[in-house]
Design an enzyme around this catalytic site. Structure first.
Site, PDB file in Angstrom:
ATOM      1  N   ARG A  67      68.590  67.983  17.681  1.00 32.08           N
ATOM      2  CA  ARG A  67      69.324  66.776  18.077  1.00 32.08           C
ATOM      3  C   ARG A  67      68.469  65.896  18.984  1.00 32.08           C
ATOM      4  NH1 ARG A  67      74.236  66.227  21.972  1.00 32.08           N
ATOM      5  NH2 ARG A  67      75.238  64.318  21.267  1.00 32.08           N
ATOM      6  N   HIS A  71      67.662  61.957  18.272  1.00 30.24           N
ATOM      7  CA  HIS A  71      68.066  60.940  19.234  1.00 30.24           C
ATOM      8  C   HIS A  71      66.862  60.219  19.833  1.00 30.24           C
ATOM      9  CE1 HIS A  71      72.535  61.956  20.084  1.00 30.24           C
ATOM     10  NE2 HIS A  71      72.205  62.328  18.857  1.00 30.24           N
ATOM     11  N   ASN A  99      73.838  60.759  24.953  1.00 26.70           N
ATOM     12  CA  ASN A  99      72.846  61.795  25.240  1.00 26.70           C
ATOM     13  C   ASN A  99      73.218  62.706  26.400  1.00 26.70           C
ATOM     14  OD1 ASN A  99      71.099  61.064  23.173  1.00 26.70           O
ATOM     15  ND2 ASN A  99      69.955  59.629  24.455  1.00 26.70           N
ATOM     16  N   HIS A 196      73.295  68.942  10.495  1.00 25.78           N
ATOM     17  CA  HIS A 196      74.556  69.388  11.088  1.00 25.78           C
ATOM     18  C   HIS A 196      74.956  70.787  10.624  1.00 25.78           C
ATOM     19  CE1 HIS A 196      76.128  65.072  12.144  1.00 25.78           C
ATOM     20  NE2 HIS A 196      75.178  65.496  12.949  1.00 25.78           N
TER      21      HIS A 196
END
Length: 330
Positions: A67, A71, A99, A196
């Site tokens: 992740r 990001h 975040n 995911h």
């Protein structure tokens, strides 16, 4: 007249030389899977060992690192701007609302400290994050790919720019637009959504699908009703109309294994986020979800390919620096 011809020939020669120099520089600056072969040949081994030790102590590390990579790349490109700490004068990306739940920065810190001892001022934080993202996928049972390296670390990080991250509530058009702004297509969108398959989400990220979804439906009608009832009763129960801050649900039924179960759940209307389930509700992406649900090897190949593309987004090859500490600019 001969003088004019001579001048034209000289100009053409100069232009050709300049073009050659430009091409040569582009070749020199291009990311390379073997970038550290001479300057720090042990770099990938150091990063992988750090990850193995970290995962042994905390099994949440793989989804958190993956992740982190996503990001980071979706804001200013893959430049490790997500790692910079906020100061009194500037609130950085890691403290932007999307975040706040990104964790495991210490893993990158540990890898960087070891690399600075082995190869001082050589391996960028941006490359560490990209290599770590690949390794946590592979260590979780997913594909391995050659990470292209040579990124430099950015010097700018702003929390307000995190509004540009694709949200779990996005519909397909919003997702396509968000990815296209990074040079990523619909195939990349569907393949990368498969990330995911590992991890966990707090109730706040999908609550809108199971409570007051619309004036006509309390629950999102695209969600399997039994799945929704289980989320409401067992995963996100409310006490005095408030959720436990730690409550939530795993992103698929094998949250520690990188596999294609995510797509099988989306097919079964059990995608946790609206941005997951929308992939099966549109002809532009439905076929790809079916393909990945049926063929894990195909998913692995496409995911690896799209991760390489994502890793090329906004890279700073000659406009950044190699930070000595990933939390601060030099």
């Amino acid at each position: 007249m001969p003088a004019v011809i001579f001048v034209i020939k000289v100009l053409i020669t100069i232009i050709l030389v300049l073009m050659a120099i430009t091409i040569t520089n582009a070749q020199v600056l291009r990311l390379d899977a073997h970038f550290y072969n001479d300057s720090c040949p042990q770099a990938e081994d150091i990063i992988r060992e750090t990850l193995i030790n970290s995962i042994a102590r905390d099994p949440k590390v793989p989804p958190r690192i993956l992740r982190m990579f996503f990001h980071d790349c979706f804001i200013r490109g893959c430049d490790a701007s997500i790692l910079l700490d906020s100061t009194r004068e500037n609130k950085t990306e890691k403290d932007g609302p999307p975040n706040i739940s990104v964790r495991a920065f210490y893993v990158i810190d540990n890898a960087k400290a070891k690399l600075e001892m082995a190869c001082p001022r050589t391996v960028s934080c941006a490359d560490i994050v990209a290599i770590a993202a690949r390794d946590v996928v592979a260590l979780s049972g997913g594909p391995h790919w050659h990470v292209l390296k040579g990124r430099k670390d950015g010097r700018v990080s702003n929390a307000n720019e995190t509004v540009n991250l694709p949200a779990p509530t996005f519909n397909l058009t919003q997702l396509i637009n968000s990815f296209s702004q990074k040079g990523l297509g619909i195939n990349d969108l569907v393949a990368l959504s498969g990330g995911h398959t590992v991890g966990f989400s707090h109730c706040s990220s999908f609550e809108s699908r199971i409570s007051n979804f619309s004036p006509q439906n309390n629950i999102d009608p695209s969600m399997d009703m039994e799945f929704a009832k289980d989320l409401i009763k067992n995963k996100c129960p409310k006490t005095n109309q408030v959720h436990d801050n730690n409550a939530g649900q795993f992103l698929d039924s094998t949250p520690s294994t990188f596999d294609n179960v995510y797509y099988k759940q989306v097919k079964a209307a059990k995608g946790l986020f609206g941005s997951d389930q929308t992939l099966y509700g549109d002809f532009r992406t439905k076929r790809m979800v079916d393909s990945y649900a049926d063929d894990q090897n195909l998913f692995f190949r496409d995911f690896a390919s799209s991760m390489v593309k994502l890793g090329n987004v906004g890279v700073k090859e000659n406009r950044g620096e190699v930070r000595l500490n990933c939390r601060f600019v030099n």
